[in-house]
Scaffold this motif. Structure first.
Motif, PDB file in Angstrom:
ATOM      1  N   ILE A  46      34.237  33.587  42.015  1.00 41.23           N
ATOM      2  CA  ILE A  46      33.864  33.249  43.379  1.00 41.23           C
ATOM      3  C   ILE A  46      32.441  32.699  43.361  1.00 41.23           C
ATOM      4  CG2 ILE A  46      33.444  34.178  45.692  1.00 41.23           C
ATOM      5  CD1 ILE A  46      35.527  36.392  44.900  1.00 41.23           C
ATOM      6  N   ALA A  47      32.266  31.525  43.945  1.00 48.13           N
ATOM      7  CA  ALA A  47      30.939  30.906  44.034  1.00 48.13           C
ATOM      8  C   ALA A  47      30.294  31.328  45.345  1.00 48.13           C
ATOM      9  CB  ALA A  47      31.055  29.401  43.943  1.00 48.13           C
ATOM     10  N   ILE A 102      44.558  40.792  42.285  1.00 48.93           N
ATOM     11  CA  ILE A 102      43.733  40.163  41.262  1.00 48.93           C
ATOM     12  C   ILE A 102      42.737  41.204  40.764  1.00 48.93           C
ATOM     13  CG2 ILE A 102      42.080  38.322  40.760  1.00 48.93           C
ATOM     14  CD1 ILE A 102      44.755  37.165  41.536  1.00 48.93           C
ATOM     15  N   THR A 103      42.785  41.495  39.486  1.00 51.26           N
ATOM     16  CA  THR A 103      41.893  42.513  38.937  1.00 51.26           C
ATOM     17  C   THR A 103      40.703  41.911  38.201  1.00 51.26           C
ATOM     18  OG1 THR A 103      43.253  42.666  36.949  1.00 51.26           O
ATOM     19  CG2 THR A 103      43.722  44.225  38.728  1.00 51.26           C
ATOM     20  N   HIS A 104      40.830  40.676  37.715  1.00 50.32           N
ATOM     21  CA  HIS A 104      39.741  40.047  36.964  1.00 50.32           C
ATOM     22  C   HIS A 104      38.933  39.164  37.916  1.00 50.32           C
ATOM     23  CE1 HIS A 104      37.984  38.921  33.044  1.00 50.32           C
ATOM     24  NE2 HIS A 104      37.533  37.921  33.779  1.00 50.32           N
ATOM     25  N   LEU A 105      38.008  39.789  38.624  1.00 55.88           N
ATOM     26  CA  LEU A 105      37.176  39.084  39.595  1.00 55.88           C
ATOM     27  C   LEU A 105      35.736  39.025  39.110  1.00 55.88           C
ATOM     28  CD1 LEU A 105      38.248  40.547  43.058  1.00 55.88           C
ATOM     29  CD2 LEU A 105      38.566  38.220  42.251  1.00 55.88           C
ATOM     30  N   SER A 106      35.135  37.871  39.291  1.00 59.11           N
ATOM     31  CA  SER A 106      33.710  37.720  39.039  1.00 59.11           C
ATOM     32  C   SER A 106      33.142  36.839  40.144  1.00 59.11           C
ATOM     33  CB  SER A 106      33.457  37.117  37.658  1.00 59.11           C
ATOM     34  OG  SER A 106      34.163  35.897  37.508  1.00 59.11           O
ATOM     35  N   ALA A 107      31.837  36.914  40.319  1.00 61.11           N
ATOM     36  CA  ALA A 107      31.179  36.135  41.363  1.00 61.11           C
ATOM     37  C   ALA A 107      29.809  35.698  40.878  1.00 61.11           C
ATOM     38  CB  ALA A 107      31.053  36.949  42.641  1.00 61.11           C
ATOM     39  N   ALA A 109      28.124  46.372  46.113  1.00 59.85           N
ATOM     40  CA  ALA A 109      28.343  47.530  46.976  1.00 59.85           C
ATOM     41  C   ALA A 109      29.776  47.577  47.484  1.00 59.85           C
ATOM     42  CB  ALA A 109      27.364  47.498  48.156  1.00 59.85           C
ATOM     43  N   ILE A 110      30.380  46.428  47.684  1.00 63.33           N
ATOM     44  CA  ILE A 110      31.755  46.363  48.185  1.00 63.33           C
ATOM     45  C   ILE A 110      32.769  46.540  47.058  1.00 63.33           C
ATOM     46  CG2 ILE A 110      33.463  44.799  49.214  1.00 63.33           C
ATOM     47  CD1 ILE A 110      31.152  43.666  50.884  1.00 63.33           C
ATOM     48  N   LEU A 111      32.511  45.868  45.928  1.00 62.59           N
ATOM     49  CA  LEU A 111      33.414  45.935  44.770  1.00 62.59           C
ATOM     50  C   LEU A 111      32.595  46.300  43.532  1.00 62.59           C
ATOM     51  CD1 LEU A 111      35.551  42.739  45.402  1.00 62.59           C
ATOM     52  CD2 LEU A 111      36.294  45.091  45.654  1.00 62.59           C
ATOM     53  N   PRO A 112      32.427  47.580  43.248  1.00 59.87           N
ATOM     54  CA  PRO A 112      31.559  48.013  42.155  1.00 59.87           C
ATOM     55  C   PRO A 112      31.947  47.477  40.776  1.00 59.87           C
ATOM     56  CG  PRO A 112      32.167  49.866  43.554  1.00 59.87           C
ATOM     57  CD  PRO A 112      32.985  48.694  43.993  1.00 59.87           C
ATOM     58  N   ASP A 113      33.216  47.126  40.573  1.00 58.44           N
ATOM     59  CA  ASP A 113      33.645  46.687  39.247  1.00 58.44           C
ATOM     60  C   ASP A 113      33.652  45.173  39.068  1.00 58.44           C
ATOM     61  OD1 ASP A 113      35.765  46.388  41.023  1.00 58.44           O
ATOM     62  OD2 ASP A 113      37.282  46.801  39.496  1.00 58.44           O
ATOM     63  N   ILE A 114      33.187  44.413  40.052  1.00 59.69           N
ATOM     64  CA  ILE A 114      33.150  42.955  39.933  1.00 59.69           C
ATOM     65  C   ILE A 114      32.017  42.555  38.990  1.00 59.69           C
ATOM     66  CG2 ILE A 114      31.617  42.551  41.906  1.00 59.69           C
ATOM     67  CD1 ILE A 114      33.471  40.132  42.593  1.00 59.69           C
ATOM     68  N   ARG A 115      32.264  41.552  38.171  1.00 64.62           N
ATOM     69  CA  ARG A 115      31.242  41.044  37.262  1.00 64.62           C
ATOM     70  C   ARG A 115      30.425  39.988  38.016  1.00 64.62           C
ATOM     71  NH1 ARG A 115      35.541  42.450  35.037  1.00 64.62           N
ATOM     72  NH2 ARG A 115      36.696  40.547  35.369  1.00 64.62           N
ATOM     73  N   LEU A 116      29.108  40.119  37.953  1.00 63.94           N
ATOM     74  CA  LEU A 116      28.231  39.251  38.740  1.00 63.94           C
ATOM     75  C   LEU A 116      27.293  38.453  37.849  1.00 63.94           C
ATOM     76  CD1 LEU A 116      27.387  41.800  41.535  1.00 63.94           C
ATOM     77  CD2 LEU A 116      28.865  39.802  41.735  1.00 63.94           C
ATOM     78  N   TYR A 117      27.001  37.236  38.306  1.00 61.29           N
ATOM     79  CA  TYR A 117      26.123  36.324  37.578  1.00 61.29           C
ATOM     80  C   TYR A 117      25.168  35.641  38.541  1.00 61.29           C
ATOM     81  CZ  TYR A 117      29.613  36.848  33.919  1.00 61.29           C
ATOM     82  OH  TYR A 117      30.461  37.368  32.975  1.00 61.29           O
ATOM     83  N   ALA A 118      23.975  35.327  38.046  1.00 64.93           N
ATOM     84  CA  ALA A 118      23.021  34.549  38.821  1.00 64.93           C
ATOM     85  C   ALA A 118      23.177  33.061  38.521  1.00 64.93           C
ATOM     86  CB  ALA A 118      21.596  34.992  38.504  1.00 64.93           C
ATOM     87  N   ASP A 119      23.689  32.737  37.335  1.00 62.63           N
ATOM     88  CA  ASP A 119      23.810  31.355  36.883  1.00 62.63           C
ATOM     89  C   ASP A 119      25.288  30.939  36.802  1.00 62.63           C
ATOM     90  OD1 ASP A 119      22.421  28.975  35.484  1.00 62.63           O
ATOM     91  OD2 ASP A 119      24.039  29.537  34.113  1.00 62.63           O
ATOM     92  N   PHE A 120      25.624  29.871  37.523  1.00 62.13           N
ATOM     93  CA  PHE A 120      27.023  29.436  37.585  1.00 62.13           C
ATOM     94  C   PHE A 120      27.539  28.958  36.228  1.00 62.13           C
ATOM     95  CE2 PHE A 120      30.448  26.466  38.894  1.00 62.13           C
ATOM     96  CZ  PHE A 120      31.248  27.386  39.554  1.00 62.13           C
ATOM     97  N   GLU A 138      26.632  29.931  33.250  1.00 63.42           N
ATOM     98  CA  GLU A 138      26.868  31.118  32.422  1.00 63.42           C
ATOM     99  C   GLU A 138      28.162  31.812  32.838  1.00 63.42           C
ATOM    100  OE1 GLU A 138      24.933  35.460  31.295  1.00 63.42           O
ATOM    101  OE2 GLU A 138      23.915  34.193  32.753  1.00 63.42           O
ATOM    102  N   ALA A 139      28.379  31.920  34.144  1.00 69.06           N
ATOM    103  CA  ALA A 139      29.595  32.555  34.643  1.00 69.06           C
ATOM    104  C   ALA A 139      30.834  31.800  34.190  1.00 69.06           C
ATOM    105  CB  ALA A 139      29.557  32.644  36.176  1.00 69.06           C
ATOM    106  N   LEU A 140      30.812  30.483  34.271  1.00 70.40           N
ATOM    107  CA  LEU A 140      31.954  29.677  33.816  1.00 70.40           C
ATOM    108  C   LEU A 140      32.217  29.861  32.329  1.00 70.40           C
ATOM    109  CD1 LEU A 140      31.439  26.282  35.682  1.00 70.40           C
ATOM    110  CD2 LEU A 140      33.315  27.921  36.007  1.00 70.40           C
ATOM    111  N   THR A 141      31.145  29.867  31.544  1.00 64.65           N
ATOM    112  CA  THR A 141      31.280  30.010  30.097  1.00 64.65           C
ATOM    113  C   THR A 141      31.843  31.380  29.716  1.00 64.65           C
ATOM    114  OG1 THR A 141      29.455  28.493  29.718  1.00 64.65           O
ATOM    115  CG2 THR A 141      30.026  29.976  27.909  1.00 64.65           C
ATOM    116  N   ARG A 142      31.306  32.423  30.317  1.00 61.48           N
ATOM    117  CA  ARG A 142      31.726  33.781  29.954  1.00 61.48           C
ATOM    118  C   ARG A 142      33.089  34.169  30.521  1.00 61.48           C
ATOM    119  NH1 ARG A 142      26.899  38.015  29.359  1.00 61.48           N
ATOM    120  NH2 ARG A 142      25.479  36.696  28.200  1.00 61.48           N
ATOM    121  N   GLU A 143      33.354  33.792  31.749  1.00 57.61           N
ATOM    122  CA  GLU A 143      34.571  34.237  32.420  1.00 57.61           C
ATOM    123  C   GLU A 143      35.782  33.320  32.218  1.00 57.61           C
ATOM    124  OE1 GLU A 143      34.871  37.193  33.758  1.00 57.61           O
ATOM    125  OE2 GLU A 143      32.758  37.612  33.409  1.00 57.61           O
TER     126      GLU A 143
END
Length: 67
Positions: free
Chosen positions: A10-11, A29-34, A47-58, A60-65
């Motif tokens: 999620i962007a 959907i269990t594999h969520l990142s933002a 705070a809403i979804l404690p298990d979501i993977r979060l990134y500051a850099d888009f 990096e997020a695309l590469t890793r996820e």
């Protein structure tokens, strides 16, 4: 492929991003990142979804996820 196998990035962690995350989780959907450059917005998403993977850099997020 089953819905649980789908990888979603999620962007943006603002109100719409949070809503999308909740709806996607509700659909199974269990594999969520933002990604969001704002630390405050990422904290709000965490705070809403404690298990979501979060990134500051888009990029990096695309590469890793690989959504």
């Amino acid at each position: 492929m089953q819905i649980g196998d789908v990888r979603v990035l999620i962007a943006g962690c603002g109100s719409i991003g949070k809503r999308h995350a909740q709806v996607l989780r509700g659909l199974g959907i269990t594999h969520l990142s933002a990604c969001d450059p704002s630390e405050e917005s990422r904290a709000g998403m965490q705070a809403i979804l404690p298990d979501i993977r979060l990134y500051a850099d888009f990029s990096e997020a695309l590469t890793r996820e690989q959504p």
